[in-house]
Design a protein around this motif. Structure first.
Motif, PDB file in Angstrom:
ATOM      1  N   VAL A 172       7.432  20.320  22.184  1.00 50.30           N
ATOM      2  CA  VAL A 172       7.128  21.611  21.570  1.00 50.30           C
ATOM      3  C   VAL A 172       5.755  21.593  20.879  1.00 50.30           C
ATOM      4  O   VAL A 172       5.001  22.558  20.995  1.00 50.30           O
ATOM      5  CB  VAL A 172       8.234  21.994  20.556  1.00 50.30           C
ATOM      6  N   LEU A 173       5.437  20.513  20.197  1.00 52.43           N
ATOM      7  CA  LEU A 173       4.278  20.511  19.302  1.00 52.43           C
ATOM      8  C   LEU A 173       2.994  19.918  19.869  1.00 52.43           C
ATOM      9  O   LEU A 173       1.903  20.337  19.485  1.00 52.43           O
ATOM     10  CB  LEU A 173       4.643  19.754  18.017  1.00 52.43           C
ATOM     11  N   LEU A 174       3.082  18.945  20.748  1.00 50.98           N
ATOM     12  CA  LEU A 174       1.881  18.244  21.216  1.00 50.98           C
ATOM     13  C   LEU A 174       1.314  18.889  22.480  1.00 50.98           C
ATOM     14  O   LEU A 174       1.324  18.305  23.559  1.00 50.98           O
ATOM     15  CB  LEU A 174       2.182  16.767  21.450  1.00 50.98           C
ATOM     16  N   VAL A 175       0.789  20.066  22.327  1.00 47.76           N
ATOM     17  CA  VAL A 175       0.290  20.832  23.470  1.00 47.76           C
ATOM     18  C   VAL A 175      -0.862  20.107  24.164  1.00 47.76           C
ATOM     19  O   VAL A 175      -0.913  20.050  25.388  1.00 47.76           O
ATOM     20  CB  VAL A 175      -0.135  22.250  23.024  1.00 47.76           C
ATOM     21  N   ARG A 176      -1.763  19.522  23.419  1.00 44.46           N
ATOM     22  CA  ARG A 176      -2.920  18.842  24.025  1.00 44.46           C
ATOM     23  C   ARG A 176      -2.532  17.564  24.743  1.00 44.46           C
ATOM     24  O   ARG A 176      -3.278  17.074  25.573  1.00 44.46           O
ATOM     25  CB  ARG A 176      -3.975  18.542  22.976  1.00 44.46           C
ATOM     26  N   ARG A 177      -1.399  17.007  24.419  1.00 42.10           N
ATOM     27  CA  ARG A 177      -0.913  15.775  25.048  1.00 42.10           C
ATOM     28  C   ARG A 177       0.328  16.027  25.896  1.00 42.10           C
ATOM     29  O   ARG A 177       1.086  15.109  26.169  1.00 42.10           O
ATOM     30  CB  ARG A 177      -0.574  14.728  23.972  1.00 42.10           C
ATOM     31  N   GLN A 178       0.524  17.277  26.309  1.00 38.75           N
ATOM     32  CA  GLN A 178       1.778  17.615  26.970  1.00 38.75           C
ATOM     33  C   GLN A 178       2.004  16.853  28.280  1.00 38.75           C
ATOM     34  O   GLN A 178       3.140  16.506  28.590  1.00 38.75           O
ATOM     35  CB  GLN A 178       1.900  19.113  27.178  1.00 38.75           C
ATOM     36  N   ALA A 179       0.967  16.559  29.029  1.00 37.04           N
ATOM     37  CA  ALA A 179       1.159  15.812  30.276  1.00 37.04           C
ATOM     38  C   ALA A 179       1.672  14.406  29.978  1.00 37.04           C
ATOM     39  O   ALA A 179       2.592  13.918  30.640  1.00 37.04           O
ATOM     40  CB  ALA A 179      -0.141  15.755  31.076  1.00 37.04           C
ATOM     41  N   THR A 180       1.107  13.772  28.965  1.00 33.52           N
ATOM     42  CA  THR A 180       1.572  12.440  28.571  1.00 33.52           C
ATOM     43  C   THR A 180       3.018  12.499  28.107  1.00 33.52           C
ATOM     44  O   THR A 180       3.843  11.668  28.498  1.00 33.52           O
ATOM     45  CB  THR A 180       0.672  11.866  27.453  1.00 33.52           C
ATOM     46  N   VAL A 181       3.326  13.487  27.292  1.00 36.00           N
ATOM     47  CA  VAL A 181       4.707  13.647  26.799  1.00 36.00           C
ATOM     48  C   VAL A 181       5.645  13.943  27.973  1.00 36.00           C
ATOM     49  O   VAL A 181       6.780  13.466  28.005  1.00 36.00           O
ATOM     50  CB  VAL A 181       4.786  14.750  25.721  1.00 36.00           C
ATOM     51  N   GLY A 182       5.181  14.694  28.943  1.00 32.96           N
ATOM     52  CA  GLY A 182       5.995  14.969  30.129  1.00 32.96           C
ATOM     53  C   GLY A 182       6.352  13.694  30.873  1.00 32.96           C
ATOM     54  O   GLY A 182       7.496  13.513  31.304  1.00 32.96           O
ATOM     55  N   TRP A 183       5.380  12.796  31.022  1.00 34.97           N
ATOM     56  CA  TRP A 183       5.655  11.509  31.676  1.00 34.97           C
ATOM     57  C   TRP A 183       6.622  10.670  30.851  1.00 34.97           C
ATOM     58  O   TRP A 183       7.529  10.032  31.400  1.00 34.97           O
ATOM     59  CB  TRP A 183       4.354  10.739  31.924  1.00 34.97           C
ATOM     60  N   VAL A 184       6.452  10.662  29.539  1.00 38.16           N
ATOM     61  CA  VAL A 184       7.360   9.900  28.673  1.00 38.16           C
ATOM     62  C   VAL A 184       8.777  10.475  28.759  1.00 38.16           C
ATOM     63  O   VAL A 184       9.757   9.729  28.838  1.00 38.16           O
ATOM     64  CB  VAL A 184       6.843   9.862  27.216  1.00 38.16           C
ATOM     65  N   ALA A 185       8.892  11.795  28.776  1.00 34.52           N
ATOM     66  CA  ALA A 185      10.212  12.426  28.909  1.00 34.52           C
ATOM     67  C   ALA A 185      10.845  12.075  30.260  1.00 34.52           C
ATOM     68  O   ALA A 185      12.043  11.785  30.336  1.00 34.52           O
ATOM     69  CB  ALA A 185      10.100  13.946  28.750  1.00 34.52           C
ATOM     70  N   ALA A 186      10.049  12.070  31.314  1.00 30.76           N
ATOM     71  CA  ALA A 186      10.562  11.705  32.641  1.00 30.76           C
ATOM     72  C   ALA A 186      11.066  10.263  32.645  1.00 30.76           C
ATOM     73  O   ALA A 186      12.127   9.962  33.211  1.00 30.76           O
ATOM     74  CB  ALA A 186       9.480  11.906  33.705  1.00 30.76           C
ATOM     75  N   VAL A 187      10.319   9.374  32.004  1.00 39.90           N
ATOM     76  CA  VAL A 187      10.746   7.972  31.901  1.00 39.90           C
ATOM     77  C   VAL A 187      12.031   7.879  31.072  1.00 39.90           C
ATOM     78  O   VAL A 187      12.953   7.136  31.421  1.00 39.90           O
ATOM     79  CB  VAL A 187       9.622   7.091  31.305  1.00 39.90           C
ATOM     80  N   PHE A 188      12.115   8.642  29.989  1.00 44.46           N
ATOM     81  CA  PHE A 188      13.318   8.655  29.156  1.00 44.46           C
ATOM     82  C   PHE A 188      14.528   9.107  29.979  1.00 44.46           C
ATOM     83  O   PHE A 188      15.578   8.464  29.947  1.00 44.46           O
ATOM     84  CB  PHE A 188      13.120   9.584  27.952  1.00 44.46           C
ATOM     85  N   PHE A 189      14.387  10.201  30.718  1.00 47.08           N
ATOM     86  CA  PHE A 189      15.497  10.694  31.537  1.00 47.08           C
ATOM     87  C   PHE A 189      15.893   9.663  32.603  1.00 47.08           C
ATOM     88  O   PHE A 189      17.062   9.548  32.953  1.00 47.08           O
ATOM     89  CB  PHE A 189      15.151  12.028  32.203  1.00 47.08           C
ATOM     90  N   ILE A 230      14.176  15.404  35.232  1.00 47.32           N
ATOM     91  CA  ILE A 230      12.906  14.689  35.419  1.00 47.32           C
ATOM     92  C   ILE A 230      11.856  15.637  36.000  1.00 47.32           C
ATOM     93  O   ILE A 230      10.732  15.717  35.502  1.00 47.32           O
ATOM     94  CB  ILE A 230      13.104  13.456  36.320  1.00 47.32           C
ATOM     95  N   ALA A 231      12.234  16.372  37.025  1.00 41.17           N
ATOM     96  CA  ALA A 231      11.307  17.313  37.656  1.00 41.17           C
ATOM     97  C   ALA A 231      10.876  18.410  36.692  1.00 41.17           C
ATOM     98  O   ALA A 231       9.697  18.789  36.651  1.00 41.17           O
ATOM     99  CB  ALA A 231      11.957  17.919  38.907  1.00 41.17           C
ATOM    100  N   VAL A 232      11.803  18.921  35.911  1.00 40.14           N
ATOM    101  CA  VAL A 232      11.483  19.974  34.945  1.00 40.14           C
ATOM    102  C   VAL A 232      10.500  19.454  33.894  1.00 40.14           C
ATOM    103  O   VAL A 232       9.539  20.138  33.542  1.00 40.14           O
ATOM    104  CB  VAL A 232      12.763  20.535  34.285  1.00 40.14           C
ATOM    105  N   ALA A 233      10.727  18.247  33.398  1.00 39.91           N
ATOM    106  CA  ALA A 233       9.811  17.670  32.404  1.00 39.91           C
ATOM    107  C   ALA A 233       8.399  17.543  32.976  1.00 39.91           C
ATOM    108  O   ALA A 233       7.416  17.860  32.293  1.00 39.91           O
ATOM    109  CB  ALA A 233      10.330  16.313  31.937  1.00 39.91           C
ATOM    110  N   LEU A 234       8.292  17.100  34.205  1.00 42.29           N
ATOM    111  CA  LEU A 234       6.978  16.947  34.830  1.00 42.29           C
ATOM    112  C   LEU A 234       6.333  18.291  35.140  1.00 42.29           C
ATOM    113  O   LEU A 234       5.129  18.492  34.934  1.00 42.29           O
ATOM    114  CB  LEU A 234       7.093  16.088  36.095  1.00 42.29           C
ATOM    115  N   TRP A 235       7.140  19.244  35.622  1.00 44.94           N
ATOM    116  CA  TRP A 235       6.598  20.560  35.959  1.00 44.94           C
ATOM    117  C   TRP A 235       6.174  21.325  34.711  1.00 44.94           C
ATOM    118  O   TRP A 235       5.075  21.878  34.648  1.00 44.94           O
ATOM    119  CB  TRP A 235       7.638  21.375  36.746  1.00 44.94           C
TER     120      TRP A 235
END
Length: 139
Positions: free
Chosen positions: A71-88, A125-130
């Motif tokens: 929600v908060l790290l808009v400038r780092r959202q791609a990195t957070v997306g990858w971390v979320a995908a790894v978490f899932f 995983i796909a939703v986090a990346l997309w």
């Protein structure tokens, strides 16, 4: 001006989904620590060397952190997306363990329900990346 408008329109659905995913993860993380602690224990595989309750608490804190970051790290959202995908991906063995060992939790009281749930992990995983545009940023 047209390309700016198109970009703005195309990012709005991603932003909405990213915020919804972040909110859902935050809520799930909070429930790890409170009302659904016992339910989450059903998903901890036997091979995890930690006490199941410690595992649930740690994964809850991780999920709250990731949800807030989405929600908060808009400038780092791609990195957070990858971390979320790894978490899932990392928590997927817990879902498999719940199915293989016939453990009830979250209304998943049949093998069929537990198996169908497995199909949703790749979707998360796909939703986090997309939603974070992580695949495009990587290119």
């Amino acid at each position: 001006m047209t390309s700016r408008r198109r970009t703005s329109r195309s990012t709005k659905p991603r932003t909405v989904v990213r915020i919804l995913l972040g909110a859902a993860m935050t809520w799930a993380g909070i429930s790890h620590l409170t009302v659904a602690r016992q339910e989450f224990r059903a998903q901890v595989p036997e091979f995890v060397p930690l006490d199941p309750d410690v595992t649930v608490l740690a994964s809850g804190i991780a999920e709250i952190s990731l949800g807030a970051a989405l929600v908060l790290l808009v400038r780092r959202q791609a990195t957070v997306g990858w971390v979320a995908a790894v978490f899932f991906t990392a928590i997927f063995p817990g879902n498999i363990a719940q199915w293989m060992h016939h453990r009830d939790g979250f209304g998943l009281d049949t093998d069929t329900k537990r198996f169908v749930r497995l199909l949703f992990q790749p979707v998360l995983i796909a939703v986090a990346l997309w939603a974070t545009n992580a695949l495009r940023k990587r290119r």
